[in-house]
Every structure is written in C-alpha cells, then in structure tokens.
Write an enzyme that holds these catalytic residues in place. Structure first.
Site, PDB file in Angstrom:
ATOM      1  N   GLY A  46       0.835  -1.187   0.000  1.00  0.00           N
ATOM      2  CA  GLY A  46       0.000   0.000   0.000  1.00  0.00           C
ATOM      3  C   GLY A  46       0.868   1.234   0.000  1.00  0.00           C
ATOM      4  O   GLY A  46       2.057   1.184   0.320  1.00  0.00           O
ATOM      5  N   GLN A  51       2.955   9.855   1.638  1.00  0.00           N
ATOM      6  CA  GLN A  51       4.235   9.170   1.488  1.00  0.00           C
ATOM      7  C   GLN A  51       4.985   9.608   0.234  1.00  0.00           C
ATOM      8  O   GLN A  51       6.179   9.341   0.105  1.00  0.00           O
ATOM      9  CB  GLN A  51       4.047   7.660   1.491  1.00  0.00           C
ATOM     10  CG  GLN A  51       3.628   7.128   2.849  1.00  0.00           C
ATOM     11  CD  GLN A  51       3.460   5.633   2.809  1.00  0.00           C
ATOM     12  OE1 GLN A  51       2.404   5.131   2.456  1.00  0.00           O
ATOM     13  NE2 GLN A  51       4.527   4.920   3.171  1.00  0.00           N
ATOM     14  N   CYS A  88       6.632  -0.655   6.681  1.00  0.00           N
ATOM     15  CA  CYS A  88       6.187   0.565   6.016  1.00  0.00           C
ATOM     16  C   CYS A  88       7.274   1.031   5.056  1.00  0.00           C
ATOM     17  O   CYS A  88       8.454   1.020   5.416  1.00  0.00           O
ATOM     18  CB  CYS A  88       5.906   1.640   7.066  1.00  0.00           C
ATOM     19  SG  CYS A  88       5.361   3.214   6.392  1.00  0.00           S
ATOM     20  N   LEU A  89       6.867   1.463   3.872  1.00  0.00           N
ATOM     21  CA  LEU A  89       7.833   1.958   2.894  1.00  0.00           C
ATOM     22  C   LEU A  89       8.533   3.223   3.380  1.00  0.00           C
ATOM     23  O   LEU A  89       9.633   3.529   2.928  1.00  0.00           O
ATOM     24  CB  LEU A  89       7.142   2.216   1.548  1.00  0.00           C
ATOM     25  CG  LEU A  89       6.609   0.967   0.846  1.00  0.00           C
ATOM     26  CD1 LEU A  89       5.804   1.348  -0.384  1.00  0.00           C
ATOM     27  CD2 LEU A  89       7.738   0.016   0.494  1.00  0.00           C
ATOM     28  N   HIS A 130      -3.544   0.596   7.867  1.00  0.00           N
ATOM     29  CA  HIS A 130      -2.213   1.200   7.838  1.00  0.00           C
ATOM     30  C   HIS A 130      -2.224   2.457   6.961  1.00  0.00           C
ATOM     31  O   HIS A 130      -1.726   3.515   7.370  1.00  0.00           O
ATOM     32  CB  HIS A 130      -1.210   0.166   7.311  1.00  0.00           C
ATOM     33  CG  HIS A 130       0.193   0.669   7.200  1.00  0.00           C
ATOM     34  ND1 HIS A 130       1.184   0.286   8.070  1.00  0.00           N
ATOM     35  CD2 HIS A 130       0.783   1.510   6.317  1.00  0.00           C
ATOM     36  CE1 HIS A 130       2.328   0.863   7.730  1.00  0.00           C
ATOM     37  NE2 HIS A 130       2.108   1.616   6.663  1.00  0.00           N
ATOM     38  N   GLU A 131      -2.783   2.339   5.763  1.00  0.00           N
ATOM     39  CA  GLU A 131      -2.780   3.478   4.839  1.00  0.00           C
ATOM     40  C   GLU A 131      -3.705   4.599   5.316  1.00  0.00           C
ATOM     41  O   GLU A 131      -3.382   5.780   5.170  1.00  0.00           O
ATOM     42  CB  GLU A 131      -3.140   3.026   3.417  1.00  0.00           C
ATOM     43  CG  GLU A 131      -2.192   1.995   2.827  1.00  0.00           C
ATOM     44  CD  GLU A 131      -0.705   2.348   2.937  1.00  0.00           C
ATOM     45  OE1 GLU A 131      -0.345   3.547   2.893  1.00  0.00           O
ATOM     46  OE2 GLU A 131       0.101   1.415   3.097  1.00  0.00           O
ATOM     47  N   HIS A 134      -1.916   6.633   7.767  1.00  0.00           N
ATOM     48  CA  HIS A 134      -1.017   7.606   7.119  1.00  0.00           C
ATOM     49  C   HIS A 134      -1.760   8.907   6.810  1.00  0.00           C
ATOM     50  O   HIS A 134      -1.190   9.991   6.930  1.00  0.00           O
ATOM     51  CB  HIS A 134      -0.448   7.046   5.813  1.00  0.00           C
ATOM     52  CG  HIS A 134       0.832   6.308   5.976  1.00  0.00           C
ATOM     53  ND1 HIS A 134       1.980   6.881   6.483  1.00  0.00           N
ATOM     54  CD2 HIS A 134       1.150   5.024   5.690  1.00  0.00           C
ATOM     55  CE1 HIS A 134       2.954   5.984   6.487  1.00  0.00           C
ATOM     56  NE2 HIS A 134       2.472   4.842   6.020  1.00  0.00           N
TER      57      HIS A 134
END
Length: 181
Positions: A46, A51, A88-89, A130-131, A134
């Site tokens: 995701g 991000q 996480c990226l 999670h997204e 963000h």
C-alpha cells in the site's frame, strides 16, 4: 509511469492530517496512477499520498494480486483483533508486530468520485488500516507497545537512511477549505 520518491520517517508531511479531496479531476487520477506505479515499483502492499509528499486523503493497495485505491476513506473496524508483523515503505527494513482490527469495512470514493465500499480481513484489513492511518499522520510504530516502540526508534536512529533526506512538502492541487487555495 511516474514513480515518485517515497518520503521517509522524519519528513513532516508524514505527521500531518492529509486534506480531504474535493475535486475528482485529472490531477487526482494522475496522483492515483503515481501512487500505484510507485507502490508497485517499491514494491509495497500500500501507499498513501503523504508518502510521496502530497497532502491528500488518497491511498492505493496491492494485496493478493488485487490493486485498488480509495479516496476520503472512513473505516468501520471489527472488535476482533489480529497481531502480525507490519512494515512501512517510509520506514525501510523495519518490521514489528502490530495490533489491528481483524476486519474492516472501508467507505470512500474512487478517483472519479463514485462511492466505493471495500470489505477486507486479515492482510487487506491491515493494509487499509495502515494506509488510512497515514492519512491521519499516524505511523504504525505509534501503535506499538512502549517497549517495541522504544526498540523501533533505536533501530530507526541507527539506520543508514535516517536523517539523509531533506524533507519538502508539496501542496495538494485540491482545495483544502478556508485555509487552502
């Protein structure tokens, strides 16, 4: 294909609540494509607009071969929980067990402004939560217990990537209410 740089922990855009999307226009469709391209290139499960430095309530996902996106999400979470590894990226190579709702019903819109409802459990539910976090300026490490969070912060401070990036914040092209354009 428009792969964008992924913002890393420490960039202020990751800690701010993203702005509601009000215009479902070509710029939004380009943003969704950029998010998708960047997520697939990373690769990740995701990616949220903050991000890549854009303050807009939009994210994409790629779970079990299913690609999707959601604009202005609201979530209904199950009371039943799951505990599993999460990464996480924006926090490269960092994974910790994180508690999440086992299932989710997400309401929002697609890039054309059409209402969308997504039901997911297990990994899809985790990715959607999670997204969406963000979009509220919340990172998964914020959800860890005190001991795990302390360990994660130590690992971040010792990482090669921490502090290398000079953050910049892009302004969303979408109106953001009385204080926006």
């Amino acid at each position: 294909m428009a792969i964008q740089p992924i913002r890393l922990f420490g960039d202020p855009v990751l800690r701010r609540r993203a702005n509601e999307v009000t215009d479902f226009d070509r710029e939004l469709r380009t943003l969704v494509q950029d998010l998708t391209d960047t997520m697939l290139d990373a690769p990740g499960a995701g990616l949220a607009a903050p991000q890549i430095g854009v303050s807009a309530r939009v994210f994409t996902w790629n779970v079990d071969g299913e690609l999707g996106h959601l604009v202005n999400p609201t979530l209904e979470l199950s009371e039943e929980e799951q505990l599993d590894l999460e990464g996480c990226l924006s926090l490269p190579e960092l994974t910790y067990e994180c508690r999440r709702a086992l299932s989710v019903v997400a309401h929002g819109f697609d890039m054309y402004g059409e209402p969308v409802t997504v039901r997911g459990s297990d990994f899809l539910a985790r990715a959607i939560q999670h997204e969406t976090d963000h979009l509220d300026g919340v990172l998964f490490i914020d959800k860890l217990d005190a001991e795990a969070r302390k360990a994660a912060m130590k690992e971040i401070r010792e990482s090669e990537w921490f502090g290398l990036e000079k953050p910049t914040v892009k302004v969303s092209p979408h109106p953001t209410g009385p204080f926006g354009r």
